[in-house]
Every structure is written in structure tokens, then in C-alpha cells.
Design a protein around this motif. Structure first.
Motif, PDB file in Angstrom:
ATOM      1  N   ARG A   1      37.339 -10.446   9.653  1.00  0.00           N
ATOM      2  CA  ARG A   1      38.453 -11.400   9.655  1.00  0.00           C
ATOM      3  C   ARG A   1      38.487 -12.179   8.348  1.00  0.00           C
ATOM      4  NH1 ARG A   1      36.948 -13.877  15.433  1.00  0.00           N
ATOM      5  NH2 ARG A   1      35.144 -14.310  14.155  1.00  0.00           N
ATOM      6  N   ALA A   2      39.662 -12.612   7.975  1.00  0.00           N
ATOM      7  CA  ALA A   2      39.856 -13.371   6.736  1.00  0.00           C
ATOM      8  C   ALA A   2      39.017 -14.643   6.732  1.00  0.00           C
ATOM      9  CB  ALA A   2      41.332 -13.699   6.535  1.00  0.00           C
ATOM     10  N   ASN A   3      38.872 -15.294   7.875  1.00  0.00           N
ATOM     11  CA  ASN A   3      38.140 -16.565   7.945  1.00  0.00           C
ATOM     12  C   ASN A   3      36.677 -16.390   8.366  1.00  0.00           C
ATOM     13  OD1 ASN A   3      38.461 -15.922  10.635  1.00  0.00           O
ATOM     14  ND2 ASN A   3      39.154 -17.963  11.248  1.00  0.00           N
ATOM     15  N   ALA A   4      36.133 -15.193   8.233  1.00  0.00           N
ATOM     16  CA  ALA A   4      34.767 -14.905   8.688  1.00  0.00           C
ATOM     17  C   ALA A   4      33.742 -15.852   8.090  1.00  0.00           C
ATOM     18  CB  ALA A   4      34.397 -13.463   8.359  1.00  0.00           C
ATOM     19  N   SER A   5      33.881 -16.189   6.816  1.00  0.00           N
ATOM     20  CA  SER A   5      32.923 -17.081   6.163  1.00  0.00           C
ATOM     21  C   SER A   5      33.532 -18.443   5.852  1.00  0.00           C
ATOM     22  CB  SER A   5      32.366 -16.429   4.893  1.00  0.00           C
ATOM     23  OG  SER A   5      33.399 -16.017   4.049  1.00  0.00           O
ATOM     24  N   LYS A   6      34.613 -18.775   6.552  1.00  0.00           N
ATOM     25  CA  LYS A   6      35.310 -20.054   6.386  1.00  0.00           C
ATOM     26  C   LYS A   6      35.636 -20.337   4.918  1.00  0.00           C
ATOM     27  CE  LYS A   6      34.348 -22.693  10.521  1.00  0.00           C
ATOM     28  NZ  LYS A   6      33.920 -21.873  11.493  1.00  0.00           N
ATOM     29  N   GLY A   7      36.097 -19.298   4.223  1.00  0.00           N
ATOM     30  CA  GLY A   7      36.464 -19.438   2.823  1.00  0.00           C
ATOM     31  C   GLY A   7      37.638 -20.375   2.637  1.00  0.00           C
TER      32      GLY A   7
ATOM     33  N   TRP B   1      26.998  -9.011   4.451  1.00  0.00           N
ATOM     34  CA  TRP B   1      27.009  -9.663   5.750  1.00  0.00           C
ATOM     35  C   TRP B   1      26.619 -11.123   5.574  1.00  0.00           C
ATOM     36  CZ3 TRP B   1      22.838 -12.183   7.818  1.00  0.00           C
ATOM     37  CH2 TRP B   1      21.600 -11.946   7.205  1.00  0.00           C
ATOM     38  N   GLY B   2      26.877 -11.907   6.604  1.00  0.00           N
ATOM     39  CA  GLY B   2      26.468 -13.296   6.596  1.00  0.00           C
ATOM     40  C   GLY B   2      26.570 -13.883   7.992  1.00  0.00           C
ATOM     41  N   VAL B   3      26.084 -15.092   8.123  1.00  0.00           N
ATOM     42  CA  VAL B   3      26.230 -15.837   9.361  1.00  0.00           C
ATOM     43  C   VAL B   3      27.689 -16.292   9.426  1.00  0.00           C
ATOM     44  CG1 VAL B   3      25.538 -17.938  10.588  1.00  0.00           C
ATOM     45  CG2 VAL B   3      23.826 -16.575   9.350  1.00  0.00           C
ATOM     46  N   GLU B   4      28.286 -16.183  10.579  1.00  0.00           N
ATOM     47  CA  GLU B   4      29.687 -16.580  10.741  1.00  0.00           C
ATOM     48  C   GLU B   4      29.896 -17.995  10.201  1.00  0.00           C
ATOM     49  OE1 GLU B   4      31.946 -17.304  14.710  1.00  0.00           O
ATOM     50  OE2 GLU B   4      31.958 -15.130  14.340  1.00  0.00           O
ATOM     51  N   GLY B   5      30.911 -18.163   9.373  1.00  0.00           N
ATOM     52  CA  GLY B   5      31.223 -19.464   8.806  1.00  0.00           C
ATOM     53  C   GLY B   5      30.471 -19.792   7.535  1.00  0.00           C
ATOM     54  N   ARG B   6      29.663 -18.855   7.037  1.00  0.00           N
ATOM     55  CA  ARG B   6      28.855 -19.095   5.839  1.00  0.00           C
ATOM     56  C   ARG B   6      29.051 -17.974   4.818  1.00  0.00           C
ATOM     57  NH1 ARG B   6      24.503 -22.983   6.706  1.00  0.00           N
ATOM     58  NH2 ARG B   6      24.659 -23.693   8.851  1.00  0.00           N
ATOM     59  N   PRO B   7      28.607 -18.211   3.567  1.00  0.00           N
ATOM     60  CA  PRO B   7      28.729 -17.183   2.528  1.00  0.00           C
ATOM     61  C   PRO B   7      27.856 -15.958   2.811  1.00  0.00           C
ATOM     62  CG  PRO B   7      28.210 -19.330   1.567  1.00  0.00           C
ATOM     63  CD  PRO B   7      28.049 -19.453   3.051  1.00  0.00           C
TER      64      PRO B   7
END
Length: 190
Positions: free
Chosen positions: A90-96, A68-74
Motif C-alpha cells: 500500500r502507498a501508506n505502508a511506511s506512513k510516508g 521490508w519494514g515494520v508497518e508505519g516505519r521506513p
């Protein structure tokens, strides 16, 4: 107990996410969102009873691996897999921004670099990871166990890991070798 061991081995991996652990919450927001879906008060309470105080904010959760992580982070940590929390990952959950996807989530550079350091080289592609640390190409069999690999790697010196599923990884402190089958292998230095 297995999740505790896996969490300890991946602590270096997850510490990157802990640098930005404060959830981004709008002023006055009291809700917990996971994978874009607001948790009911009942689910939020159950989550807090199981894991302690969860600050209001937006998080992502991978129900296959338990990361798990904070949205937009690792990744910031590991909890039990298979929990019915929020919507789909979602694919962009951690803004990879890499070409590597794990359980559908595109990895950010920090996670990619950790895995690259562990494996020596990481090809862009789609992979799966379960809560026990087994991983492989999406839709394929397990190739190796990251937990076992990280344990051997942390001991230093010469090391190797031979997966019961056909892959092997090794290193001598100067570089790494990875072998999947007779037709695909690679070597990388530090």
C-alpha cells in the motif's frame, strides 16, 4: 549472493528503519501481518525457517525490490523479492509524507533524505526499484543502478556512474550532478 551485496550497500539506507525495528504488536497478538493480510500459520513458519525468528506484528513488504519494514516505519531490511506474502503493498505502508513513491509506496522523510544525499536532488514523482538496484521513472526504462552508485559514493573523492540506460551521476565530495538526457539535468550541493 546478489541480495547480500545489495543489502550491504543499502545498510545505511536500512539502518534508519532498524532504529524502530520492534514490531508494534497488540498485547497477546501472535499473528504476523504483511501488507495488511494475516499470514497463515504455514506461511509464517516458512518465513521463519527462511529468515529466522519474526516477531508477531504488522509489517510491509515490497515484492519487487525485496525491501521490508515494520508497518508505519521506513525500510528495515531486504529479503528475496517475489515472495507471495500478504496483500498488495500500500502507498501508506511506511506512513510516508513525501511526494516520492517507489513501487507504489510513498517514502517517509528518512528514506527520501538518504536518496537525496545519494543523488543530490530527488524530484517528487513515481519510480520503480528492482532487487538488483536498477531504478527509473514508473513505466520507463532503467536510468541508473543505486547499488553501483552507492558503491562508488562510499569510496569518497571524485566519483561518477554512467548507466548503460542513458543516465549518469557524478560528484566531487562538494556536490552532485545528475544527467538523464540532453534536455534534463541538475546539480546540487551538500
Amino acid at each position: 549472493m546478489k541480495n547480500y551485496i545489495f543489502a550491504a550497500i543499502l545498510s545505511v539506507y536500512c539502518i534508519i528503519g532498524l532504529l524502530g525495528l520492534n514490531a508494534t504488536a497488540d498485547a497477546g497478538m501472535r499473528a504476523i501481518y504483511i501488507n495488511g493480510t494475516r499470514l497463515s500459520d504455514q506461511k509464517a513458519l516458512a518465513l521463519q525457517q527462511a529468515y529466522g525468528q519474526v516477531p508477531p506484528g504488522r509489517y510491509w513488504y515490497d515484492p519487487v525490490s525485496g525491501l521490508w519494514g515494520v508497518e508505519g516505519r521506513p525500510a528495515a531490511g531486504l529479503i528475496h523479492p517475489g515472495l507471495n506474502l500478504g496483500g498488495p503493498l500500500r502507498a501508506n505502508a511506511s506512513k510516508g509524507n513525501t511526494g516520492v513513491f517507489v513501487n507504489g509506496r510513498r517514502l517517509p522523510l528518512q528514506e527520501f533524505l538518504y536518496l537525496q544525499q545519494l543523488l543530490g536532488r530527488l524530484r517528487p514523482g513515481r519510480y520503480w526499484l528492482d532487487a538488483q538496484g536498477y531504478t527509473g521513472n514508473e513505466g520507463g526504462p532503467a536510468l541508473l543502478n543505486l547499488r553501483a552508485l552507492a558503491r562508488k559514493r562510499s569510496r569518497g573523492g571524485n566519483w561518477s556512474y554512467h548507466s548503460p540506460y542513458g543516465g549518469s551521476v557524478g560528484g566531487d565530495g562538494q556536490g552532485f550532478s545528475y544527467y538523464i538526457d540532453k534536455d534534463s539535468s541538475w546539480t546540487g550541493g551538500r
